[in-house]
Design an enzyme around this catalytic site. Structure first.
Site, PDB file in Angstrom:
ATOM      1  N   HIS A   1      -8.014  -5.285   0.053  1.00  0.00           N
ATOM      2  CA  HIS A   1      -6.727  -4.602   0.146  1.00  0.00           C
ATOM      3  C   HIS A   1      -5.880  -5.130   1.302  1.00  0.00           C
ATOM      4  O   HIS A   1      -4.648  -5.186   1.210  1.00  0.00           O
ATOM      5  CB  HIS A   1      -6.961  -3.093   0.305  1.00  0.00           C
ATOM      6  CG  HIS A   1      -5.715  -2.274   0.298  1.00  0.00           C
ATOM      7  ND1 HIS A   1      -4.836  -2.257  -0.768  1.00  0.00           N
ATOM      8  CD2 HIS A   1      -5.179  -1.438   1.233  1.00  0.00           C
ATOM      9  CE1 HIS A   1      -3.821  -1.447  -0.494  1.00  0.00           C
ATOM     10  NE2 HIS A   1      -4.007  -0.943   0.712  1.00  0.00           N
ATOM     11  N   ASP A   2      -6.514  -5.517   2.384  1.00  0.00           N
ATOM     12  CA  ASP A   2      -5.788  -6.020   3.545  1.00  0.00           C
ATOM     13  C   ASP A   2      -5.062  -7.340   3.280  1.00  0.00           C
ATOM     14  O   ASP A   2      -4.314  -7.809   4.143  1.00  0.00           O
ATOM     15  CB  ASP A   2      -6.738  -6.202   4.730  1.00  0.00           C
ATOM     16  CG  ASP A   2      -6.876  -4.939   5.554  1.00  0.00           C
ATOM     17  OD1 ASP A   2      -6.183  -3.943   5.260  1.00  0.00           O
ATOM     18  OD2 ASP A   2      -7.684  -4.926   6.507  1.00  0.00           O
TER      19      ASP A   2
ATOM     20  N   ARG B   1     -11.895   6.101  10.376  1.00  0.00           N
ATOM     21  CA  ARG B   1     -11.406   4.726  10.379  1.00  0.00           C
ATOM     22  C   ARG B   1     -12.473   3.758   9.859  1.00  0.00           C
ATOM     23  O   ARG B   1     -12.152   2.812   9.129  1.00  0.00           O
ATOM     24  CB  ARG B   1     -10.988   4.329  11.790  1.00  0.00           C
ATOM     25  CG  ARG B   1     -10.434   2.906  11.897  1.00  0.00           C
ATOM     26  CD  ARG B   1      -9.227   2.701  11.006  1.00  0.00           C
ATOM     27  NE  ARG B   1      -8.594   1.404  11.238  1.00  0.00           N
ATOM     28  CZ  ARG B   1      -7.546   0.967  10.576  1.00  0.00           C
ATOM     29  NH1 ARG B   1      -6.991   1.708   9.631  1.00  0.00           N
ATOM     30  NH2 ARG B   1      -7.014  -0.217  10.848  1.00  0.00           N
TER      31      ARG B   1
ATOM     32  N   SER C   1       0.841  -1.188   0.000  1.00  0.00           N
ATOM     33  CA  SER C   1       0.000   0.000   0.000  1.00  0.00           C
ATOM     34  C   SER C   1       0.883   1.248   0.000  1.00  0.00           C
ATOM     35  O   SER C   1       1.756   1.384  -0.851  1.00  0.00           O
ATOM     36  CB  SER C   1      -0.945  -0.039   1.210  1.00  0.00           C
ATOM     37  OG  SER C   1      -1.933   0.955   1.136  1.00  0.00           O
TER      38      SER C   1
ATOM     39  N   ASP D   1      -8.869  -6.564  -4.409  1.00  0.00           N
ATOM     40  CA  ASP D   1      -8.475  -5.253  -3.898  1.00  0.00           C
ATOM     41  C   ASP D   1      -9.049  -4.178  -4.807  1.00  0.00           C
ATOM     42  O   ASP D   1      -8.589  -3.988  -5.930  1.00  0.00           O
ATOM     43  CB  ASP D   1      -6.941  -5.166  -3.848  1.00  0.00           C
ATOM     44  CG  ASP D   1      -6.439  -3.861  -3.261  1.00  0.00           C
ATOM     45  OD1 ASP D   1      -7.250  -2.963  -2.980  1.00  0.00           O
ATOM     46  OD2 ASP D   1      -5.213  -3.751  -3.075  1.00  0.00           O
TER      47      ASP D   1
END
Length: 383
Positions: free
Chosen positions: A355-356, A227, A157, A322
């Site tokens: 994405h994680d 968040r 990232s 992602d």
């Protein structure tokens, strides 16, 4: 290493810090007269000083990438599944360095630090930082550690963007660049997500124009919302459906605005826990650093021209689900590297985890990383 830790762990680790008194002129024109970088190291630097790997963290990361801290012995570093003896980044072979970036909130100089001009925390007066600024500070850290050339600079990232910037700014100081789940610059949609997150923080009544430290409060509601929004973008629709579906927390509809669905409960938990460990001014700064990243801008908008002088070999990886930094963005990087006639390997990994995925122990992903680091060891003559 304590016997209580897994055999493939680097074990108990302690952060280190270095103070720098050579002024650092930032891209913005602001100057940091002095600053501190907090970092961790794992493994040993060899006699030739050619086995060092720089780990660059992402937006909400820090220097604690592997192992355990004495005060949190059950919580490993954020990339512990990847770094350690016998792991893809094998600390039996490599000396691994992970700093907390300037502007962070884990010990390196940032908004929480005291401004020498006032004796109070910098807060909103801390200057905006770019990825180029981070690379410059990391190069100075390398100098202080006696590392002339990195065997690899690696990150996912925003960390992957730093690896790419290293290849542009210091083309002869890294032998390999490992760029995971990244992009050559943010899309308009990603800039929009970041702006909504910043607006949530700045609109919080406890924000006080960034001077909330002076009021003994934190903009908890705004940071929590930021968040929650960000966390949604890090996951995929499939993984959210698989984990939560439309499951109700109480097993029935309550016809109100309190938490009813399990996904609502999960997001609030993520937001509340984030507020306890992260600074709102740092979050604002980090998202701006993401927005500004564009290494091709000074090279006629050509990434191929930007990386043309690098001597590094590249490993680029993306994940199928992602959508924050989609595989198409990684392929843009790959095309530019090929246009510059550079050595590049690319893998697009199947994953439902969004994405994680770059943080997780996915077997094929780790196998690909392990194979690449075996190549790094072989290229550099590392035993």
């Amino acid at each position: 290493m304590s016997e209580h830790f897994p055999a493939d762990s680097v074990g108990l680790v302690s952060p280190q810090s270095l103070d720098f008194d050579t002024p650092l002129t930032l891209d913005s024109g602001a100057v940091l007269e002095r600053y501190t970088l907090v970092f961790e190291t794992y493994g040993e630097l060899n006699a030739a000083r050619d086995n060092a790997v720089l780990i660059c963290h992402a937006l909400s990361g820090d220097h604690h990438a592997a192992g355990y801290h004495a005060d949190t012995p059950h919580k490993p570093g954020w990339w512990d599944n990847c770094i350690g003896p016998g792991k893809p980044v094998d600390t039996n072979r490599f000396f691994v360095v992970c700093p907390n970036n300037l502007g962070g909130c884990a010990g390196s100089t940032g908004p929480l630090s005291l401004n020498p001009a006032t004796g109070e925390p910098f807060g909103p007066d801390f200057p905006l930082i770019t990825v180029r600024d981070w690379v410059e500070s990391q190069a100075r850290l390398a100098d202080a550690l006696g590392i002339e050339t990195w065997a690899a600079v690696m990150g996912g990232s925003l960390g992957g963007m730093q690896a790419l910037q290293w290849a542009v700014d210091y083309p002869d100081r890294l032998r390999h660049a490992v760029v995971i789940a990244a992009a050559p610059r943010l899309s308009t949609q990603n800039i929009a997500f970041n702006e909504v997150a910043r607006h949530a923080i700045r609109s919080d009544g406890d924000f006080h124009a960034g001077r909330y430290y002076e009021h003994g409060v934190v903009p908890a509601r705004g940071l929590m919302l930021a968040r929650m929004l960000g966390h949604i973008t890090y996951l995929s629709d499939d993984v959210l459906m698989a984990k939560f579906g439309r499951e109700l927390r109480d097993g029935k509809l309550n016809y109100g605005y309190d938490i009813e669905f399990q996904i609502e409960s999960y997001l609030r938990y993520q937001g509340e826990s984030f507020v306890k460990r992260f600074d709102a001014n740092t979050y604002l700064l980090m998202t701006k650093s993401l927005d500004y990243f564009d290494p091709a801008a000074k090279f006629d908008d050509s990434l191929a021209k930007a990386v043309a002088r690098t001597q590094a070999k590249f490993f680029v990886a993306s994940f199928s689900s992602d959508w924050r930094f989609s595989p198409a963005r990684s392929r843009e990087i790959v095309r530019a590297l090929l246009e510059a006639d550079l050595d590049v390997s690319y893998v697009e990994l199947e994953s439902e985890l969004g994405h994680d995925s770059f943080l997780l122990e996915i077997p094929l992903y780790h196998a690909a990383l392990a194979a690449w680091f075996q190549r790094i060891a072989s290229d550099g003559g590392v035993p």
